[in-house]
Design an enzyme around this catalytic site. Structure first.
Site, PDB file in Angstrom:
ATOM      1  N   LYS A  43      39.872 -24.702  22.510  1.00  0.00           N
ATOM      2  CA  LYS A  43      40.152 -24.593  23.952  1.00  0.00           C
ATOM      3  C   LYS A  43      40.392 -23.154  24.383  1.00  0.00           C
ATOM      4  O   LYS A  43      40.019 -22.763  25.482  1.00  0.00           O
ATOM      5  CB  LYS A  43      41.359 -25.443  24.311  1.00  0.00           C
ATOM      6  CG  LYS A  43      41.068 -26.910  24.230  1.00  0.00           C
ATOM      7  CD  LYS A  43      42.217 -27.719  24.761  1.00  0.00           C
ATOM      8  CE  LYS A  43      41.692 -28.961  25.407  1.00  0.00           C
ATOM      9  NZ  LYS A  43      40.958 -28.700  26.642  1.00  0.00           N
ATOM     10  N   GLU A 142      46.894 -25.589  21.286  1.00  0.00           N
ATOM     11  CA  GLU A 142      46.234 -25.642  19.973  1.00  0.00           C
ATOM     12  C   GLU A 142      46.684 -24.501  19.057  1.00  0.00           C
ATOM     13  O   GLU A 142      46.169 -24.340  17.964  1.00  0.00           O
ATOM     14  CB  GLU A 142      44.706 -25.632  20.137  1.00  0.00           C
ATOM     15  CG  GLU A 142      44.189 -26.923  20.771  1.00  0.00           C
ATOM     16  CD  GLU A 142      42.677 -27.015  20.852  1.00  0.00           C
ATOM     17  OE1 GLU A 142      42.167 -28.141  21.006  1.00  0.00           O
ATOM     18  OE2 GLU A 142      41.985 -25.980  20.789  1.00  0.00           O
ATOM     19  N   ASN A 186      45.067 -33.237  32.213  1.00  0.00           N
ATOM     20  CA  ASN A 186      44.161 -34.261  32.749  1.00  0.00           C
ATOM     21  C   ASN A 186      44.995 -35.528  32.951  1.00  0.00           C
ATOM     22  O   ASN A 186      46.206 -35.539  32.683  1.00  0.00           O
ATOM     23  CB  ASN A 186      42.925 -34.458  31.854  1.00  0.00           C
ATOM     24  CG  ASN A 186      43.248 -35.021  30.480  1.00  0.00           C
ATOM     25  OD1 ASN A 186      44.329 -35.568  30.263  1.00  0.00           O
ATOM     26  ND2 ASN A 186      42.321 -34.892  29.549  1.00  0.00           N
ATOM     27  N   ARG A 214      36.434 -37.456  40.063  1.00  0.00           N
ATOM     28  CA  ARG A 214      37.191 -37.522  41.317  1.00  0.00           C
ATOM     29  C   ARG A 214      37.834 -36.171  41.663  1.00  0.00           C
ATOM     30  O   ARG A 214      38.639 -36.069  42.588  1.00  0.00           O
ATOM     31  CB  ARG A 214      38.242 -38.619  41.233  1.00  0.00           C
ATOM     32  CG  ARG A 214      37.617 -40.018  41.461  1.00  0.00           C
ATOM     33  CD  ARG A 214      38.594 -41.137  41.179  1.00  0.00           C
ATOM     34  NE  ARG A 214      38.908 -41.207  39.769  1.00  0.00           N
ATOM     35  CZ  ARG A 214      40.124 -41.064  39.250  1.00  0.00           C
ATOM     36  NH1 ARG A 214      41.162 -40.889  40.023  1.00  0.00           N
ATOM     37  NH2 ARG A 214      40.297 -41.116  37.941  1.00  0.00           N
ATOM     38  N   ASP A 236      26.744 -34.256  29.939  1.00  0.00           N
ATOM     39  CA  ASP A 236      27.736 -34.224  28.857  1.00  0.00           C
ATOM     40  C   ASP A 236      28.997 -33.566  29.422  1.00  0.00           C
ATOM     41  O   ASP A 236      28.951 -32.418  29.862  1.00  0.00           O
ATOM     42  CB  ASP A 236      27.158 -33.413  27.675  1.00  0.00           C
ATOM     43  CG  ASP A 236      28.190 -33.102  26.602  1.00  0.00           C
ATOM     44  OD1 ASP A 236      29.225 -33.801  26.543  1.00  0.00           O
ATOM     45  OD2 ASP A 236      27.960 -32.157  25.826  1.00  0.00           O
ATOM     46  N   ASP A 242      37.846 -27.254  30.273  1.00  0.00           N
ATOM     47  CA  ASP A 242      38.029 -25.839  29.910  1.00  0.00           C
ATOM     48  C   ASP A 242      37.388 -24.921  30.954  1.00  0.00           C
ATOM     49  O   ASP A 242      37.941 -23.872  31.292  1.00  0.00           O
ATOM     50  CB  ASP A 242      37.431 -25.562  28.520  1.00  0.00           C
ATOM     51  CG  ASP A 242      38.247 -26.238  27.415  1.00  0.00           C
ATOM     52  OD1 ASP A 242      39.433 -26.536  27.650  1.00  0.00           O
ATOM     53  OD2 ASP A 242      37.687 -26.471  26.327  1.00  0.00           O
ATOM     54  N   ALA A 272      29.677 -27.642  34.361  1.00  0.00           N
ATOM     55  CA  ALA A 272      29.770 -27.770  32.906  1.00  0.00           C
ATOM     56  C   ALA A 272      29.286 -29.134  32.423  1.00  0.00           C
ATOM     57  O   ALA A 272      28.873 -29.275  31.272  1.00  0.00           O
ATOM     58  CB  ALA A 272      31.214 -27.540  32.454  1.00  0.00           C
ATOM     59  N   GLY A 277      27.052 -29.506  25.442  1.00  0.00           N
ATOM     60  CA  GLY A 277      27.855 -28.566  24.661  1.00  0.00           C
ATOM     61  C   GLY A 277      28.995 -27.976  25.467  1.00  0.00           C
ATOM     62  O   GLY A 277      29.141 -28.242  26.665  1.00  0.00           O
TER      63      GLY A 277
HETATM   64  P1  ADP Z   1      39.008 -33.044  30.623  1.00  0.00           P
HETATM   65  O1  ADP Z   1      37.592 -32.662  30.256  1.00  0.00           O
HETATM   66  O2  ADP Z   1      40.026 -32.043  30.185  1.00  0.00           O
HETATM   67  O3  ADP Z   1      39.386 -34.472  30.315  1.00  0.00           O
HETATM   68  P2  ADP Z   1      38.348 -33.813  33.362  1.00  0.00           P
HETATM   69  O4  ADP Z   1      37.451 -34.865  32.815  1.00  0.00           O
HETATM   70  O5  ADP Z   1      39.402 -34.236  34.315  1.00  0.00           O
HETATM   71  O6  ADP Z   1      39.052 -32.945  32.226  1.00  0.00           O
HETATM   72  O7  ADP Z   1      37.392 -32.726  34.071  1.00  0.00           O
HETATM   73  C1  ADP Z   1      37.869 -31.483  34.520  1.00  0.00           C
HETATM   74  C2  ADP Z   1      37.241 -31.129  35.852  1.00  0.00           C
HETATM   75  O8  ADP Z   1      35.810 -31.038  35.685  1.00  0.00           O
HETATM   76  C3  ADP Z   1      37.454 -32.148  36.960  1.00  0.00           C
HETATM   77  O9  ADP Z   1      38.670 -31.910  37.628  1.00  0.00           O
HETATM   78  C4  ADP Z   1      36.238 -31.909  37.840  1.00  0.00           C
HETATM   79  O10 ADP Z   1      36.449 -30.778  38.651  1.00  0.00           O
HETATM   80  C5  ADP Z   1      35.151 -31.568  36.822  1.00  0.00           C
HETATM   81  N1  ADP Z   1      34.407 -32.790  36.425  1.00  0.00           N
HETATM   82  C6  ADP Z   1      34.564 -33.515  35.287  1.00  0.00           C
HETATM   83  N2  ADP Z   1      33.732 -34.572  35.261  1.00  0.00           N
HETATM   84  C7  ADP Z   1      33.003 -34.510  36.406  1.00  0.00           C
HETATM   85  C8  ADP Z   1      31.958 -35.299  36.987  1.00  0.00           C
HETATM   86  N3  ADP Z   1      31.503 -36.405  36.381  1.00  0.00           N
HETATM   87  N4  ADP Z   1      31.434 -34.920  38.189  1.00  0.00           N
HETATM   88  C9  ADP Z   1      31.900 -33.812  38.834  1.00  0.00           C
HETATM   89  N5  ADP Z   1      32.886 -33.028  38.341  1.00  0.00           N
HETATM   90  C10 ADP Z   1      33.439 -33.358  37.148  1.00  0.00           C
END
Ligand code: ADP
Length: 302
Positions: A43, A142, A186, A214, A236, A242, A272, A277
């Site tokens: 991380k 970590e 999260n 969301r 993915d 991060d 991302a 990856g």
């Molecule tokens: P983690 O990967 O740490 O579990 P999240 O899944 O909450 O964290 O994702 C972090 C951020 O990445 C979210 O707050 C959002 O801004 C973005 N994000 C994650 N998944 C999506 C998605 N399916 N569509 C749009 N944005 C996303």
């Protein structure tokens, strides 16, 4: 004219060893896999890369071992312009994550912290002047908590903003809670730490809960509000959290207000998810600005 945005990340660097197999083996069982690759991870390194690609000058306080993985992780950090002068080299293995991914999307992961376990307060103090130069100091869990505390103490002494991404979730000691300005769990981590109300009662000024597609919710002195996610084609989700944390810190260091910074962070997290990856999927500021413009949320503040 504002100062150059500077972010200091205190955290882990791992080499991820990823095996793909039809199904994850049971204890005692051997299965044949069909693909293997290695990638930079941890991380700390991911978030340092994210902050750098969002335009901040980034210093990375970390530790790698005495193996070849150490050199490749340092090279990867340098390729993104990250200052690696605060990465110490210690005898023994660099951190590794051994990841098995099954075709049902499940995974099993063994993390060997290796050198990451040796990021300690003494190392942070040696690089205290580097930590003190940043407007924002970002850490995760970590590396040993004592090192995070030491870094946040330096940050507090110079009035820098301290940001903690509490992953993996553990009970945070009072000494650390007292030093955190912004906490970014999260949904699962927030729940495991007793919920947002509890965290705010414990004295954390701003809690930002990331909620995947969301977007995120922010809880601070102005109350609770949601910042909507960006609609993208998800491939993915590795690296989303991060990218969010690193991009947010780069924008805060540049002087953005929290809500504008969160729009950028949501855009970074969304982008991302569109590439496979972690490190390869972390977006640059130009792509983040384009997504914000395309979405009609106006030009991002600089
Ligand atoms: P983690 O990967 O740490 O579990 P999240 O899944 O909450 O964290 O994702 C972090 C951020 O990445 C979210 O707050 C959002 O801004 C973005 N994000 C994650 N998944 C999506 C998605 N399916 N569509 C749009 N944005 C996303």
């Amino acid at each position: 004219m504002s100062l150059e945005p500077r972010v200091c990340v205190v955290g882990s660097a791992n080499l991820d060893l990823v095996a793909r197999t039809e199904r994850i083996p049971s204890p005692g069982e051997t299965v044949l896999g069909y693909a293997y690759f290695e990638a930079a991870g941890g991380k700390g390194l991911n978030q340092a890369v994210a902050a750098a690609r969002s335009g901040a000058a980034v210093a990375f306080v970390a530790a790698v071992g005495s193996d070849t993985a150490a050199d490749s992780l340092v090279d990867i950090a340098e390729a993104d312009g990250i200052s690696t002068a605060s990465i110490k080299r210690v005898p023994g293995p660099t951190g590794r994550a051994m990841i098995t991914v099954g075709d049902d999307g499940q995974n099993s992961i063994v993390v060997i912290p290796g050198a990451n376990g040796l990021v300690d307060p003494a190392h942070v103090q040696v690089h205290g002047p580097t930590v003190a130069r940043a407007q924002v100091v970002l850490a995760q869990l970590e590396v040993p908590i004592t090192a995070v505390i030491a870094a946040f103490e330096v940050a507090r002494a110079v009035g820098a903003t301290t940001v903690l991404n509490p992953a993996p979730a553990v009970e945070l000691p009072d000494e650390l809670l007292a030093l955190v300005d912004l906490l970014i769990p999260n949904e699962h981590e927030a729940e495991r730490m007793g919920g947002v109300d509890r965290l705010r009662r414990l004295g954390i000024h701003t809690v930002i809960v990331t909620e995947g597609r969301r977007g995120c919710r922010v809880f601070d002195a102005s109350g609770e509000r949601r910042v909507e996610a960006f609609a993208v084609e998800v491939v993915d989700t590795t690296g989303a959290g991060d990218s969010f944390c690193g991009a947010l810190c780069a924008r805060l260091a540049a002087g953005d207000a929290i809500d504008a910074a969160l729009t950028g962070a949501n855009a970074a997290g969304a982008l991302a998810t569109t590439v496979v990856g972690a490190v390869p999927s972390i977006p640059h500021s130009a792509a983040i600005s384009d997504l914000i413009r395309l979405d009609g949320r106006g030009a991002p503040p600089t």
